[in-house]
Scaffold this motif. Structure first.
Motif, mmCIF file in Angstrom:
data_model
loop_
_atom_site.group_PDB
_atom_site.id
_atom_site.type_symbol
_atom_site.label_atom_id
_atom_site.label_comp_id
_atom_site.label_asym_id
_atom_site.label_seq_id
_atom_site.Cartn_x
_atom_site.Cartn_y
_atom_site.Cartn_z
ATOM 1 N N ALA A 154 60.762 6.884 -6.054
ATOM 2 C CA ALA A 154 60.844 5.496 -6.523
ATOM 3 C C ALA A 154 62.136 5.217 -7.280
ATOM 4 C CB ALA A 154 59.641 5.179 -7.408
ATOM 5 N N SER A 155 62.766 6.250 -7.817
ATOM 6 C CA SER A 155 63.978 6.045 -8.623
ATOM 7 C C SER A 155 65.254 5.995 -7.787
ATOM 8 C CB SER A 155 64.101 7.157 -9.672
ATOM 9 O OG SER A 155 64.341 8.412 -9.055
ATOM 10 N N TYR A 156 65.152 6.280 -6.490
ATOM 11 C CA TYR A 156 66.337 6.303 -5.624
ATOM 12 C C TYR A 156 66.310 5.157 -4.626
ATOM 13 C CZ TYR A 156 67.856 10.811 -7.393
ATOM 14 O OH TYR A 156 68.314 11.818 -8.212
ATOM 15 N N PRO A 157 67.551 4.744 -4.202
ATOM 16 C CA PRO A 157 68.881 5.205 -4.639
ATOM 17 C C PRO A 157 69.172 4.774 -6.073
ATOM 18 C CG PRO A 157 69.091 3.323 -3.188
ATOM 19 C CD PRO A 157 67.635 3.689 -3.188
ATOM 20 N N LYS A 158 70.008 5.544 -6.754
ATOM 21 C CA LYS A 158 70.348 5.202 -8.130
ATOM 22 C C LYS A 158 71.752 5.688 -8.468
ATOM 23 C CE LYS A 158 68.487 9.264 -10.563
ATOM 24 N NZ LYS A 158 67.518 9.704 -11.594
ATOM 25 N N MET A 159 72.285 5.113 -9.528
ATOM 26 C CA MET A 159 73.609 5.493 -10.005
ATOM 27 C C MET A 159 73.529 6.842 -10.702
ATOM 28 S SD MET A 159 76.792 4.756 -10.320
ATOM 29 C CE MET A 159 78.195 5.304 -11.294
ATOM 30 N N SER A 160 74.375 7.762 -10.294
ATOM 31 C CA SER A 160 74.446 9.074 -10.929
ATOM 32 C C SER A 160 75.674 9.123 -11.822
ATOM 33 C CB SER A 160 74.528 10.180 -9.868
ATOM 34 O OG SER A 160 74.868 11.421 -10.462
ATOM 35 N N ASN A 161 75.456 9.290 -13.109
ATOM 36 C CA ASN A 161 76.589 9.417 -14.027
ATOM 37 C C ASN A 161 77.355 10.711 -13.787
ATOM 38 O OD1 ASN A 161 76.162 6.980 -15.380
ATOM 39 N ND2 ASN A 161 74.671 7.907 -16.768
ATOM 40 N N ARG A 162 76.673 11.704 -13.230
ATOM 41 C CA ARG A 162 77.349 12.979 -12.977
ATOM 42 C C ARG A 162 78.373 12.855 -11.854
ATOM 43 N NH1 ARG A 162 73.659 18.171 -12.406
ATOM 44 N NH2 ARG A 162 72.933 17.125 -10.519
ATOM 45 N N SER A 163 78.011 12.166 -10.777
ATOM 46 C CA SER A 163 78.952 12.013 -9.662
ATOM 47 C C SER A 163 79.772 10.734 -9.767
ATOM 48 C CB SER A 163 78.194 12.024 -8.336
ATOM 49 O OG SER A 163 77.378 10.866 -8.216
ATOM 50 N N GLY A 164 79.262 9.771 -10.529
ATOM 51 C CA GLY A 164 79.972 8.507 -10.674
ATOM 52 C C GLY A 164 79.767 7.561 -9.513
ATOM 53 N N ARG A 165 78.704 7.771 -8.731
ATOM 54 C CA ARG A 165 78.439 6.891 -7.595
ATOM 55 C C ARG A 165 76.931 6.759 -7.382
ATOM 56 N NH1 ARG A 165 79.947 11.863 -5.348
ATOM 57 N NH2 ARG A 165 78.375 12.768 -3.943
ATOM 58 N N VAL A 166 76.564 5.774 -6.579
ATOM 59 C CA VAL A 166 75.158 5.585 -6.228
ATOM 60 C C VAL A 166 74.779 6.630 -5.183
ATOM 61 C CG1 VAL A 166 73.463 4.022 -5.216
ATOM 62 C CG2 VAL A 166 75.225 3.125 -6.752
ATOM 63 N N GLU A 167 73.667 7.326 -5.428
ATOM 64 C CA GLU A 167 73.251 8.408 -4.538
ATOM 65 C C GLU A 167 71.879 8.137 -3.939
ATOM 66 O OE1 GLU A 167 75.428 12.219 -6.757
ATOM 67 O OE2 GLU A 167 73.246 11.981 -6.829
#
Length: 374
Positions: A154-167
């Motif tokens: 349910a939480s995806y796709p989401k912004m990843s602060n680790r990669s700096g992009r939506v995953e």
């Protein structure tokens, strides 16, 4: 003759008395046996009732938490719950029939026995360190505060602060292979990755995006006012952990030598320093509610201090290094327990690794940027 008659009467009286005493003794024994039998029957009825109630409770995917919890529920809950609903894993009987169900079951098998398929002796590919996904996502991702999959899909796709992009969700599986499983990326188009996603989707059925679930992820323990102590943590490890994980944290292989019965906690076959478990906040919460074997969030066996200290000890041991130069492109978004600089704050790598974390958290709260401990 009178003497003999008196003796006969006396003898008869004695015999009658002995017979009565014998009868009384037998009656007492009979009453005792009836009492014991009643206790056994009552105990069996109580056990059956508890088991039936437990089975019935598993048929719900989640339930509401009372707005004013009772004292007993407060006692069994970990500290500082922030969610409003308790997630419950779905019952196996809810898996659909046909190909969809087969894919879900295959995904569950891959989660539980990852090394059999992708480990050093894997039948599909040899791209991981020999650990299984459920070494970190306990009971196939179904356990409360055991890194479960309740809210994952349910939480995806989401912004990843680790990669700096939506995953997408598939990318998160790839990251687990690269970090927690210390290996190489699987092909996201493979049936195996799709099966894992199908299993995770089934596990989180009915959960909506943004929904906060009690028991998801790992608990965030209250911060200590001092650094976590790796020296004291070693004592905890030797007393509580080494019987399963080994004196040197090497783990214990299963009989088939293809996967781990108890996973290694450091070394080349454990998670590398780019994994989420390498952050002491995550590991301390995981340990508190799940370790040593038999512990649960309702019945922990370690204090908060012991959990912090043993997590510090484990994450101070040697393990494989992952190049993380491209991680956290916005350094203001780094988790406060990430032990690799540079930082947007004045605190050392050592403090970021072991704490105390309150001053670091206070620093970021004072900024416009809100640091998220993802």
């Amino acid at each position: 003759m009178l003497i003999f008659n008196n003796l006969d009467k006396h003898t008869n009286i004695m015999q009658n008395r002995e017979e009565k005493e014998l009868i009384n003794a037998v009656m007492k024994i009979a009453h005792y046996l009836v009492f014991i039998t009643s206790l056994v029957v009552c105990a069996m009825l109580i056990i059956i009732t508890v088991l039936v109630a437990g089975v019935s409770s598993n048929t719900w995917s989640y339930r509401k938490v009372p707005s004013v919890p009772s004292k007993s529920s407060i006692i069994i809950k970990p500290s500082n719950p922030v969610a409003t609903e308790v997630w419950r894993s779905p019952a196996p009987g809810t898996i659909p029939a046909g190909k969809a169900g087969d894919q879900i079951r295959y995904g569950g098998e891959l989660i539980a026995h990852t090394a059999n398929y992708f480990g050093p002796k894997g039948t599909i590919a040899q791209i991981s360190n020999g650990m299984n996904c459920q070494n970190c996502h306990l009971d196939g991702g179904s356990r409360l505060f055991g890194n479960n999959f309740g809210g994952f899909i349910a939480s995806y796709p989401k912004m990843s602060n680790r990669s700096g992009r939506v995953e997408p969700a598939a990318e998160r599986i790839v990251e687990c292979f690269n970090r927690s499983l210390g290996g190489k990326s699987p092909d996201t188009d493979r049936n195996e990755v799709r099966a894992m996603l199908a299993y995770m989707k089934w596990m989180g059925g009915g959960v909506k995006k943004g929904q906060k679930l009690y028991g998801s992820g790992t608990e965030k323990l209250p911060y200590l006012n001092v650094p976590a102590n790796a020296v004291k943590g070693k004592i905890v490890f030797l007393l509580k952990c080494k019987s399963c994980h080994g004196d040197k944290g090497e783990g214990r292989l299963a009989i088939d030598q293809r996967s781990y019965l108890y996973p290694p906690l450091w070394g080349e076959h454990s998670y590398n320093d780019g994994a989420g478990m390498f952050r002491v906040i995550n590991l301390a919460g995981f340990v508190k509610n799940n370790m040593p074997y038999g512990a649960t969030y309702k019945s922990p066996q370690l204090t908060d201090q012991e959990a912090w200290d043993v997590a510090a000890f484990i994450n101070s041991q040697p393990r494989m290094h992952r190049n993380q130069h491209s991680d956290w492109p916005d350094i203001k978004r780094k988790p406060i327990d990430l032990p690799f600089g540079p930082y947007a704050d004045p605190f050392s790598e050592k403090q970021h690794k072991l704490g105390p974390f309150k001053p670091i958290e206070a620093f970021y709260k004072s900024l416009t940027y809100k640091n998220k401990n993802l």
